[in-house]
Design a protein around this motif. Sequence first.
Motif, PDB file in Angstrom:
ATOM      1  N   UNK A  75       2.851   3.097   9.912  1.00  0.00           N
ATOM      2  CA  UNK A  75       2.149   4.191   9.263  1.00  0.00           C
ATOM      3  C   UNK A  75       0.761   4.083  10.365  1.00  0.00           C
ATOM      4  N   UNK A  76       0.247   5.422  10.717  1.00  0.00           N
ATOM      5  CA  UNK A  76      -1.657   5.404  10.649  1.00  0.00           C
ATOM      6  C   UNK A  76      -1.885   5.843   9.481  1.00  0.00           C
ATOM      7  N   UNK A  77      -1.054   7.175   8.227  1.00  0.00           N
ATOM      8  CA  UNK A  77      -1.409   7.254   7.306  1.00  0.00           C
ATOM      9  C   UNK A  77      -2.573   8.012   7.270  1.00  0.00           C
ATOM     10  N   UNK A  78      -2.485   8.908   8.842  1.00  0.00           N
ATOM     11  CA  UNK A  78      -3.883   9.495   8.043  1.00  0.00           C
ATOM     12  C   UNK A  78      -5.040   8.788   9.018  1.00  0.00           C
ATOM     13  N   UNK A  79      -5.571   7.860   9.430  1.00  0.00           N
ATOM     14  CA  UNK A  79      -6.345   6.822  10.189  1.00  0.00           C
ATOM     15  C   UNK A  79      -6.383   6.347  11.026  1.00  0.00           C
TER      16      UNK A  79
END
Length: 172
Positions: A75-79
């Motif tokens: 998951x990029x977690x919003x980055x």
Amino acid sequence: MSKFNRLPLSIFLLTICSFQLFAQEKTYVDKERRFKFNYYKRWQLDIQENSITVLAPKENKKDIFNENWGVRVSEAKGLSLDEYYNLYITDSFQNTFEDYKKIDEGEMMLNGNKARWIECNYTDVYSRITNLVYLLAKDDKLYIIIAYSSTIAFDELYKEKFINMINTFELM
């Protein structure tokens, strides 16, 4: 035989050689994680829950090093890609490996997707290792491609093969 008579023969041989190189590849498709790539027929796939690794064949009976390249998805977690590159590569690598050395780095489009990459080396236990790492991001997923080789064998035996396989990597 004149140069002009050799031309059709040269074209024929190039065609056959190109076909043989293409015939040496298999394609891996991961529909769940939405990517695909080509790899060499003699290389072995190791499929795990979070990663796919492609293992090079042993160079000889005394070869104890497992050159490989693989794909990990997280998951990029919003980055953003750049934020993740700074976190994962710029900050982490130099803090993790005491004798880390950056060889080269850059940006490119990899089959329509922006990628950031780095070539670096470091010592892992008793061996000098060279890594070629590519990061791509799409739909809040981070795709990490890591090619791993002994530094001694990297340039001569593996770098071109790794790059050839990485260049076939495609997000679906």
